[in-house]
Motif scaffolding. Structure first.
Motif, PDB file in Angstrom:
ATOM      1  N   PHE A  37       0.839  -1.202   0.000  1.00 20.23           N
ATOM      2  CA  PHE A  37       0.000   0.000   0.000  1.00 20.23           C
ATOM      3  C   PHE A  37       0.875   1.252   0.000  1.00 20.23           C
ATOM      4  N   SER A  38       1.898   1.256   0.850  1.00 23.68           N
ATOM      5  CA  SER A  38       2.792   2.410   0.923  1.00 23.68           C
ATOM      6  C   SER A  38       3.536   2.625  -0.384  1.00 23.68           C
ATOM      7  N   HIS A  39       4.050   1.539  -0.974  1.00 26.99           N
ATOM      8  CA  HIS A  39       4.774   1.672  -2.238  1.00 26.99           C
ATOM      9  C   HIS A  39       3.863   2.199  -3.347  1.00 26.99           C
ATOM     10  N   GLN A  40       2.608   1.781  -3.308  1.00 27.03           N
ATOM     11  CA  GLN A  40       1.686   2.265  -4.329  1.00 27.03           C
ATOM     12  C   GLN A  40       1.355   3.747  -4.107  1.00 27.03           C
ATOM     13  N   LEU A  41       1.258   4.159  -2.857  1.00 22.04           N
ATOM     14  CA  LEU A  41       1.064   5.590  -2.584  1.00 22.04           C
ATOM     15  C   LEU A  41       2.244   6.411  -3.088  1.00 22.04           C
ATOM     16  N   ASP A  42       3.453   5.840  -3.007  1.00 25.91           N
ATOM     17  CA  ASP A  42       4.634   6.534  -3.534  1.00 25.91           C
ATOM     18  C   ASP A  42       4.473   6.830  -5.022  1.00 25.91           C
ATOM     19  N   ARG A  43       3.799   5.948  -5.731  1.00 27.25           N
ATOM     20  CA  ARG A  43       3.579   6.147  -7.164  1.00 27.25           C
ATOM     21  C   ARG A  43       2.460   7.150  -7.427  1.00 27.25           C
ATOM     22  N   ILE A  44       1.406   7.047  -6.630  1.00 30.26           N
ATOM     23  CA  ILE A  44       0.212   7.853  -6.864  1.00 30.26           C
ATOM     24  C   ILE A  44       0.384   9.282  -6.352  1.00 30.26           C
ATOM     25  N   ALA A  45       0.975   9.414  -5.162  1.00 28.40           N
ATOM     26  CA  ALA A  45       1.169  10.730  -4.542  1.00 28.40           C
ATOM     27  C   ALA A  45       2.603  10.836  -4.031  1.00 28.40           C
ATOM     28  N   PRO A  46       3.574  10.904  -4.952  1.00 32.91           N
ATOM     29  CA  PRO A  46       4.984  10.884  -4.542  1.00 32.91           C
ATOM     30  C   PRO A  46       5.371  12.066  -3.671  1.00 32.91           C
ATOM     31  N   GLY A  47       6.143  11.768  -2.622  1.00 36.54           N
ATOM     32  CA  GLY A  47       6.708  12.822  -1.792  1.00 36.54           C
ATOM     33  C   GLY A  47       5.765  13.450  -0.793  1.00 36.54           C
TER      34      GLY A  47
ATOM     35  N   ALA B  18      -5.947   9.719   5.905  1.00 37.66           N
ATOM     36  CA  ALA B  18      -5.465  10.219   4.622  1.00 37.66           C
ATOM     37  C   ALA B  18      -5.092  11.690   4.735  1.00 37.66           C
ATOM     38  N   ASP B  19      -5.931  12.453   5.417  1.00 34.47           N
ATOM     39  CA  ASP B  19      -5.687  13.883   5.576  1.00 34.47           C
ATOM     40  C   ASP B  19      -4.372  14.146   6.294  1.00 34.47           C
ATOM     41  N   GLU B  20      -4.099  13.363   7.343  1.00 40.63           N
ATOM     42  CA  GLU B  20      -2.853  13.546   8.088  1.00 40.63           C
ATOM     43  C   GLU B  20      -1.639  13.118   7.285  1.00 40.63           C
ATOM     44  N   LEU B  21      -1.832  12.179   6.363  1.00 40.77           N
ATOM     45  CA  LEU B  21      -0.746  11.802   5.454  1.00 40.77           C
ATOM     46  C   LEU B  21      -0.503  12.871   4.398  1.00 40.77           C
ATOM     47  N   GLY B  22      -1.509  13.691   4.146  1.00 38.55           N
ATOM     48  CA  GLY B  22      -1.400  14.695   3.103  1.00 38.55           C
ATOM     49  C   GLY B  22      -1.802  14.179   1.737  1.00 38.55           C
ATOM     50  N   VAL B  23      -2.602  13.102   1.720  1.00 38.50           N
ATOM     51  CA  VAL B  23      -3.079  12.542   0.455  1.00 38.50           C
ATOM     52  C   VAL B  23      -4.605  12.581   0.447  1.00 38.50           C
ATOM     53  N   SER B  24      -5.198  12.402  -0.717  1.00 38.91           N
ATOM     54  CA  SER B  24      -6.650  12.461  -0.834  1.00 38.91           C
ATOM     55  C   SER B  24      -7.272  11.108  -0.517  1.00 38.91           C
ATOM     56  N   ASP B  25      -8.577  11.113  -0.232  1.00 39.31           N
ATOM     57  CA  ASP B  25      -9.306   9.861  -0.036  1.00 39.31           C
ATOM     58  C   ASP B  25      -9.204   8.987  -1.285  1.00 39.31           C
ATOM     59  N   GLU B  26      -9.275   9.629  -2.444  1.00 36.93           N
ATOM     60  CA  GLU B  26      -9.195   8.892  -3.704  1.00 36.93           C
ATOM     61  C   GLU B  26      -7.831   8.219  -3.870  1.00 36.93           C
ATOM     62  N   ASP B  27      -6.770   8.887  -3.395  1.00 40.31           N
ATOM     63  CA  ASP B  27      -5.434   8.296  -3.454  1.00 40.31           C
ATOM     64  C   ASP B  27      -5.380   7.011  -2.625  1.00 40.31           C
ATOM     65  N   VAL B  28      -5.962   7.057  -1.440  1.00 40.62           N
ATOM     66  CA  VAL B  28      -5.962   5.886  -0.563  1.00 40.62           C
ATOM     67  C   VAL B  28      -6.695   4.722  -1.213  1.00 40.62           C
TER      68      VAL B  28
ATOM     69  N   THR C 142     -12.411   2.201   9.329  1.00 39.88           N
ATOM     70  CA  THR C 142     -11.235   2.424  10.157  1.00 39.88           C
ATOM     71  C   THR C 142     -10.916   3.904  10.357  1.00 39.88           C
ATOM     72  N   GLY C 143     -11.679   4.787   9.710  1.00 41.80           N
ATOM     73  CA  GLY C 143     -11.480   6.220   9.879  1.00 41.80           C
ATOM     74  C   GLY C 143     -10.324   6.788   9.077  1.00 41.80           C
ATOM     75  N   VAL C 144      -9.763   5.984   8.176  1.00 40.91           N
ATOM     76  CA  VAL C 144      -8.654   6.488   7.359  1.00 40.91           C
ATOM     77  C   VAL C 144      -9.143   7.555   6.383  1.00 40.91           C
ATOM     78  N   ILE C 145     -10.380   7.363   5.888  1.00 43.66           N
ATOM     79  CA  ILE C 145     -10.981   8.422   5.050  1.00 43.66           C
ATOM     80  C   ILE C 145     -12.304   8.840   5.676  1.00 43.66           C
TER      81      ILE C 145
END
Length: 348
Positions: free
Chosen positions: A250-260, A302-312, A345-348
């Motif tokens: 999941f983390s590696h895929q987030l690196d691709r979708i929302a890098p950095g 997701a918000d605390e990660l700085g990514v969108s719900d759609e990214d997750v 789980t409250g992630v989004i």
């Protein structure tokens, strides 16, 4: 006749505690290393502790790396071949340690790990994490001959790096569950010892989360000890399995979708909340994982990660495509199920 055998490579020495960086020279002497040392570091660690490290050696050379990449590894190899060092000393975080680890493996020389941040278990493991474009590769290499971790330095590292290290270790909890699942359903090779050690390390941090605070040197000691244990578990297993399951995909895929946007450990922690829910349902340990992450100021949404719900959702539904490693996400999770998991789980 039983013929199975295992070759486990582990550090010969681990020094963890206050002022340990000043014992580096003595630790290297105990390893009977010879030749000129090459100090591999990055700009900030070089400023923090470079002179203290160089003062303990005769005629040391220094190479400063700005990034972890395959190009940086090649450049370091070229630098080292011109110097002909007897061994490498990696001073810093993931960039110099992962780069030096791969270079030392290529050069067939030993290396010593001197972390300045408790941000990842690569400080002791036999694997390097090297980004390439929008992907990240986990590459096998020999573990360090010694690890010298000074808690007086670790405690002064940016707090978010320490919380990322904590989250990365806590996510071992679901990594081991995935590993056991792969053993049951795919007859994957499994080490009871490595699995138990990794799981125990994750449970230690969950239980200690309330006492891990910024500016507290004891916290740096707890996290440092956990990172060492996690790295040792991977060395025993001969793979990253004890510390990398669906939550890491999941983390590696987030690196691709929302890098950095977020640190790897933080992403793995959030991934662990959701994958634990998939493993055990509403009555599982996902709330304990979430609460432990929150207690150490690590992201849980997701918000605390700085990514969108759609990214997750995109990362969760496509994580199984990254590598051929059986996990709870193998075969894929459809969008409707992913939304339910992330919402519950409250992630989004």
């Amino acid at each position: 006749m039983f013929e199975k055998s295992t070759w486990i490579k582990l550090p010969r020495s681990v020094l963890l505690g206050h002022g340990m960086i000043d014992e580096l020279g003595a630790a290297v002497d105990d390893l009977y290393l010879s030749g000129r040392p090459l100090i591999v570091t990055s700009p900030t660690p070089n400023e923090v502790a470079g002179d203290r490290v160089r003062a303990q050696f005769d005629d040391p050379a220094t190479a400063v790396v700005d990034e972890a990449s395959f190009d940086a590894v090649e450049e370091l190899i070229d630098t080292a071949e011109a110097i002909d060092p007897g061994y490498l000393v990696a001073l810093g975080g993931g960039k110099p340690i992962d780069t030096a680890k791969m270079a030392a493996d290529h050069l067939n020389v030993g290396f010593v790990s001197v972390p300045t941040a408790a941000s990842h278990d690569g400080i002791v493991s036999g694997r390097s994490s090297i980004p390439e474009g929008d992907t990240r590769h986990s590459v096998a290499a020999d573990p360090p001959l010694a690890v010298i971790a000074d808690t007086d330095i670790l405690v002064d590292a940016p707090w978010e790096l320490t919380t990322a290290g904590c989250a990365d270790i806590i996510s071992n909890y679901t990594a081991v569950k995935d590993w056991r699942l792969a053993r049951r359903l795919r007859n994957a090779e499994y080490s009871e010892y490595a699995g138990a050690l990794s799981e125990m390390t994750a449970e230690l941090l969950v239980a200690s989360a309330d006492s891990i605070k910024p500016g507290l040197e004891e916290s740096a000691w707890i996290v440092g000890k956990a990172l060492v244990s996690s790295g040792v578990a991977m060395s025993i297993a001969g793979s990253s399995r004890p510390a990398s399951g669906a939550e890491h995909l999941f983390s590696h895929q987030l690196d691709r979708i929302a890098p950095g946007e977020a640190l790897h450990g933080h992403q793995a922690g959030v991934g662990s909340i959701m994958t634990e829910y998939l493993h055990s349902g509403e009555d599982g340990q996902w709330t304990a994982i979430r609460d432990a992450l929150a207690a150490i100021d690590a992201p849980t949404t997701a918000d605390e990660l700085g990514v969108s719900d759609e990214d997750v959702i995109e990362a969760l539904t496509s994580a199984h495509e990254i590598r051929d490693r059986y996990t709870i996400l193998s075969g894929g999770v459809n969008e409707e199920a992913a939304i339910e998991v992330a919402t519950t789980t409250g992630v989004i």
